[in-house]
Design a protein around this motif. Structure first.
Motif, PDB file in Angstrom:
ATOM      1  N   LYS A  59      50.245  30.126 -31.555  1.00  0.00           N
ATOM      2  CA  LYS A  59      49.936  31.013 -30.431  1.00  0.00           C
ATOM      3  C   LYS A  59      49.819  30.487 -28.978  1.00  0.00           C
ATOM      4  O   LYS A  59      49.247  29.177 -28.468  1.00  0.00           O
ATOM      5  N   CYS A  87      38.486  40.430 -31.620  1.00  0.00           N
ATOM      6  CA  CYS A  87      38.918  39.914 -30.236  1.00  0.00           C
ATOM      7  C   CYS A  87      38.006  39.325 -29.248  1.00  0.00           C
ATOM      8  O   CYS A  87      36.788  39.359 -29.650  1.00  0.00           O
ATOM      9  N   HIS A 120      52.567  40.588 -31.329  1.00  0.00           N
ATOM     10  CA  HIS A 120      52.510  39.507 -30.370  1.00  0.00           C
ATOM     11  C   HIS A 120      50.979  39.291 -29.794  1.00  0.00           C
ATOM     12  O   HIS A 120      50.186  40.394 -29.795  1.00  0.00           O
ATOM     13  N   HIS A 121      50.933  38.169 -29.315  1.00  0.00           N
ATOM     14  CA  HIS A 121      49.510  37.660 -28.819  1.00  0.00           C
ATOM     15  C   HIS A 121      49.391  38.537 -27.353  1.00  0.00           C
ATOM     16  O   HIS A 121      50.716  38.713 -26.737  1.00  0.00           O
ATOM     17  N   THR A 123      49.184  36.778 -24.756  1.00  0.00           N
ATOM     18  CA  THR A 123      49.915  35.780 -23.765  1.00  0.00           C
ATOM     19  C   THR A 123      51.062  36.504 -23.311  1.00  0.00           C
ATOM     20  O   THR A 123      51.808  36.032 -22.388  1.00  0.00           O
ATOM     21  N   ASP A 142      42.095  39.746 -25.828  1.00  0.00           N
ATOM     22  CA  ASP A 142      42.655  38.795 -26.540  1.00  0.00           C
ATOM     23  C   ASP A 142      42.561  39.127 -28.062  1.00  0.00           C
ATOM     24  O   ASP A 142      41.413  38.484 -28.510  1.00  0.00           O
ATOM     25  N   TRP A 143      43.375  39.580 -28.748  1.00  0.00           N
ATOM     26  CA  TRP A 143      43.182  40.182 -30.154  1.00  0.00           C
ATOM     27  C   TRP A 143      43.539  38.953 -30.916  1.00  0.00           C
ATOM     28  O   TRP A 143      44.303  38.137 -30.877  1.00  0.00           O
ATOM     29  N   THR A 144      42.676  38.926 -31.926  1.00  0.00           N
ATOM     30  CA  THR A 144      42.511  37.963 -32.964  1.00  0.00           C
ATOM     31  C   THR A 144      43.383  37.880 -34.171  1.00  0.00           C
ATOM     32  O   THR A 144      43.774  39.119 -34.499  1.00  0.00           O
ATOM     33  N   ASP A 145      44.159  36.800 -34.692  1.00  0.00           N
ATOM     34  CA  ASP A 145      45.096  37.147 -35.625  1.00  0.00           C
ATOM     35  C   ASP A 145      44.203  37.504 -37.015  1.00  0.00           C
ATOM     36  O   ASP A 145      43.337  36.781 -37.364  1.00  0.00           O
ATOM     37  N   LEU A 304      51.426  37.550 -34.525  1.00  0.00           N
ATOM     38  CA  LEU A 304      50.104  37.729 -35.496  1.00  0.00           C
ATOM     39  C   LEU A 304      49.846  38.679 -36.431  1.00  0.00           C
ATOM     40  O   LEU A 304      50.874  39.760 -36.510  1.00  0.00           O
TER      41      LEU A 304
END
Length: 436
Positions: A59, A87, A120-121, A123, A142-145, A304
């Motif tokens: 990431k 998130c 995708h992340h 970013t 910012d979503w978590t994998d 992710l």
């Protein structure tokens, strides 16, 4: 089983990727005798390309440490405003010891960017954030994998996504301006609709960019796949359990590597040509073009895992039942009614060449938000822009951002925008308490 096989392949390729990287430098370093052998540049370029094709992409970071505001460079610090299992709500807080500039920044509008949870992340929206920071206070999801979330945290459904968005909006306050990019346009519209139905303050503005509000219009290859395969097909063919080497071991997910395969399969010739051009740039010593390639694919190749429940819910609600536009979508037992939104201004943005969300899909939000006065509804078509061009790159910076900035600025002092409550009958009634 497929996920386990992929992890085994990744583990086997990892040493080779490092060997290719080291060997590439051996044929390129000025002090190495191999640099002066025939074909050294081509050998080095080929090994570098092999390294990038076989390495694992982590990431990326936002790496936004400063921004120019009104001609003054100010420091930017990334802060975690809310930390939830699936998130993080990030705030990009700006600092300066220039008192006039500090006063100016405090009075600037607040923007909440809802980033996509679609492979995708967050970013990927780095360019979006950097531009907005010039004139706004900025938050982003910012979503978590999902493979990093332990099973004990429970499942994550589309309804949970909507609840997250509502919590973030309430945290920032009624002065917030919400921007949703691609996938989140649907759950964001649902979240704000439910807040309006419950007589809560809604955001001052809603900007929706390249999203499948009505996926029946100008269907793309992505839409056709989702519409032509059964719900059971997706559950049986793209959902796998996270291997034991991750914190989320056992969780059902739509793996990132499968999503990445789908991304590449949409435009294989373009990616093949891009990698060949990268090889030629290395041979020619065109470092600027090679760096641009690396930056793009460092982001593009970092993917992710999505929670299976959320992904399958999205397929059914958005692409098969069209529940939002048909007026049949219920979130935790409450019907989603976009017509109840009356005080938020609406801007929809579409790219002329968007191959993810077709023409008219985002614009359909205007037909649903009938409670918003026509003078506060706007649409912008970005000529020559593909899906990524509406939120990143030259067209975003030189055209789209200017439209978004003007739209937000024009509705900060509206009587109806964000400062009044909504009601089921579409009338704006009681004054809400506005946050600073």
């Amino acid at each position: 089983m497929l996920y386990q096989l992929y992890e085994a392949q990744r583990a086997l390729l990892s040493p080779f990727a490092e060997f290719a990287s080291a060997s590439s430098k051996l044929y390129n370093h000025p002090l190495s005798p191999f640099t002066h052998t025939p074909m050294a540049h081509r050998v080095s370029a080929g090994l570098d390309l092999m390294h990038r094709l076989s390495k694992e992409y982590e990431k990326p970071e936002f790496n936004i440490t400063s921004v120019n505001v009104g001609g003054v460079d100010v420091a930017v610090q990334e802060q975690v405003a809310i930390n939830k299992p699936f998130c993080r709500l990030l705030r990009f807080k700006r600092f300066t010891d220039n008192l006039p500039m500090l006063t100016l920044m405090k009075d600037q509008p607040t923007v909440l960017i809802i980033a996509p949870l679609s492979g995708h992340h967050a970013t990927l929206l780095r360019d979006t954030v950097r531009s907005l920071l010039q004139d706004h206070k900025v938050y982003i999801t910012d979503w978590t994998d999902a493979r990093m979330v332990p099973v004990e945290a429970g499942p994550f459904h589309l309804d949970d996504y909507v609840a997250y968005v509502q919590e973030f909006i309430r945290h920032v306050g009624p002065e917030v301006n919400v921007i949703s990019v691609c996938q989140p346009t649907v759950p964001v519209l649902a979240a704000i609709s439910l807040m309006a139905s419950n007589d809560e303050p809604t955001p001052r503005t809603m900007t929706m960019m390249g999203g499948p509000i009505d996926a029946r219009r100008s269907p793309t290859a992505v839409n056709n796949l989702a519409m032509n395969k059964s719900h059971e097909w997706f559950e049986h063919n793209v959902i796998y359990r996270v291997p034991v080497n991750y914190p989320g071991a056992g969780r059902r997910v739509y793996p990132g590597f499968l999503q990445h395969t789908g991304f590449v399969a949409m435009n294989p010739d373009r990616h093949l040509s891009s990698h060949y051009d990268y090889f030629l740039d290395l041979v020619r010593g065109d470092d600027e073009s090679a760096d641009a390639h690396r930056k793009f694919y460092d982001e593009y190749n970092a993917v992710l895992d999505m929670p299976a429940e959320y992904y399958l819910d999205t397929i059914k609600v958005v692409f098969q039942d069209f529940a939002l536009v048909n007026g049949t979508w219920e979130v935790n037992g409450q019907l989603v009614r976009p017509q109840d939104i009356t005080t938020s201004a609406l801007l929809t943005i579409e790219g002329e060449l968007d191959d993810i969300s077709g023409a008219g899909q985002t614009k359909a939000a205007h037909e649903l938000c009938t409670g918003i006065p026509k003078e506060r509804q706007f649409h912008y078509d970005v000529e020559g822009a593909g899906h990524y061009g509406i939120f990143s790159g030259r067209r975003w910076r030189e055209a789209v951002y200017l439209q978004v900035r003007s739209f937000i600025a024009a509705h900060q002092d509206d009587v109806g925008a964000g400062g009044r409550r909504n009601s089921r009958n579409g009338s704006a009634r009681r004054k809400a308490n506005a946050g600073a």
